[in-house]
Write an enzyme that holds these catalytic residues in place. Structure first.
Site, short mmCIF file in Angstrom:
data_model
loop_
_atom_site.label_atom_id
_atom_site.label_comp_id
_atom_site.label_asym_id
_atom_site.label_seq_id
_atom_site.Cartn_x
_atom_site.Cartn_y
_atom_site.Cartn_z
N GLU A 1 0.81 -1.18 -0.09
CA GLU A 1 0.19 0.29 0.09
C GLU A 1 0.89 1.25 -0.02
OE1 GLU A 1 -3.72 -1.82 2.40
OE2 GLU A 1 -2.64 -0.09 3.25
N GLU B 1 9.67 -7.22 -3.09
CA GLU B 1 9.92 -8.47 -2.19
C GLU B 1 10.58 -8.43 -1.00
OE1 GLU B 1 7.42 -9.85 -3.55
OE2 GLU B 1 7.51 -9.82 -5.86
#
Length: 400
Positions: free
Chosen positions: A142, A379
């Site tokens: 987000e 990641e």
């Protein structure tokens, strides 16, 4: 090996690592390498310059069995972890954006459905995704919750016989071209007094209230698609929720698969950069001699070759552990952190061997270096993986 044999062997395979691969593993690697040579290398500079992902490449990736290739059933190839890793290395030798597509589709979206979905959800989505007919995305990050997904603010509220999702996501790969989004949200059930838990939801991207906008302009991963996603009271049926493994363990299991692939992919970008530098050094003549004949150039080539070999050894070790069922999260962090870090340095050094020509898209190292700045961030950033390893070494949690 005689001196003549040593000179005719592949100079990029410094430690004869090819001998450590099975015939099946070498066949997989060579097949994906040929695909990249034919369908990626001739066009990737233009894709990068224009900032486009080639959707017409997706059927070829599917035909090669690369979409969800580590998964079993539902049309997936069911390949080993090492074969999957070798494929990721070859794809990223072409471009990080191409490997990213396969990673988002297979390691993230398809893995989420395979690991956490119901039988009906797997039957509905996985065959089409393996065939490249359906594209998925994985919406976790987000605007205010990147490295700290526990602070996500996207909510899913149980209303009657439906779920209503509201919130914002950012840096969501493939979202604007996806058919289905795996969206992670804090699930709030008015009839349940328990603390809200992170849950996954399958959101067809044609659902009213779902909107994805590509993030532009970018200086990295230009042959790829990353988006801002808005979820404005997106109404879903009750069976849209992924029933298995609630909590952050759900998305983290998918991230582990993607991080494993990155540890391999970075070796491909590094090897391709070294190859470009070695070819140029042998062809470019300065002061009456090829660059490769100068000591400083040889020192750069040797340093790069050592880094590539170490990265390949680390990736192969991770793959063997994964195939044996022994791979642990801190090991994946070690591979992702070390190999991406090494690949960036190799790409940057390779650019210096290319001189001024190295800043053009005729050559790959600077493109790889730019892409790898994204790879080192998504990641799990360098800092996050450092803290994961620090926690493993000391037993102390230093994230907060």
């Amino acid at each position: 090996m005689t001196g003549d044999d040593a000179r005719t062997a592949d100079p990029l395979d410094l430690l004869a690592l090819d001998d450590e691969l099975s015939p099946t593993e070498r066949e997989t690697r060579d097949r994906v390498r040929a695909l990249v040579d034919e369908h990626v290398r001739p066009h990737v500079a233009r894709w990068f310059a224009d900032g486009v992902f080639p959707l017409d490449l997706v059927p070829r990736l599917a035909e090669a069995g690369l979409l969800g290739m580590h998964l079993h059933g539902y049309g997936c190839a069911g390949r080993s972890a090492v074969e999957y890793g070798l494929a990721m290395a070859e794809l990223e030798a072409g471009d990080s954006g191409i490997r990213t597509f396969v990673s988002v589709q297979g390691s993230l979206a398809m893995t989420a459905i395979a690991k956490h979905g119901s039988p009906a959800q797997r039957e509905r989505w996985l065959p089409g995704m393996a065939a490249g007919e359906t594209i998925g995305c994985f919406a976790l990050t987000e605007p205010g919750a990147g490295s700290d997904p526990a602070s996500m603010t996207t909510t899913a509220t149980h209303v009657g016989d439906a779920w209503v999702l509201s919130g914002r996501k950012r840096w969501i790969g493939l979202a604007s071209v996806a058919d289905v989004a795996v969206v992670w949200a804090r699930a709030v059930d008015p009839d349940d007094d328990a603390r809200p838990r992170v849950r996954g939801f399958l959101v067809p991207t044609t659902t009213p209230g779902f909107a994805a906008t590509p993030i532009e302009p970018k200086l990295s991963l230009r042959a790829s698609v990353q988006c801002d996603v808005v979820l404005d009271d997106v109404r879903l049926p009750a069976d849209a929720i992924l029933p298995e493994h609630p909590g952050l363990a759900g998305p983290f299991a998918c991230l582990a698969e993607a991080r494993y692939g990155i540890a391999w992919g970075a070796t491909g970008a590094a090897r391709d950069s070294l190859g470009a530098a070695l070819r140029h050094a042998g062809e470019r003549v300065q002061f009456g001699r090829p660059l490769a004949a100068f000591q400083l150039t040889q020192a750069k080539l040797v340093d790069m070759a050592l880094e590539v070999s170490r990265a390949q050894l680390l990736a192969l070790r991770l793959g063997r552990l994964k195939d044996a069922g022994r791979l642990e999260p801190h090991m994946i962090s070690a591979g992702k952190l070390a190999n991406v870090r090494s690949a960036i340095e190799v790409a940057r050094t390779a650019r210096t061997v290319l001189g001024g020509d190295g800043i053009t898209l005729e050559h790959s190292p600077m493109r790889h270096a730019a892409n790898l700045e994204s790879v080192r961030t998504y990641e799990g950033t360098d800092e996050v993986h450092t803290l994961i390893l620090g926690r493993h070494l000391t037993g102390h949690q230093a994230f907060q």
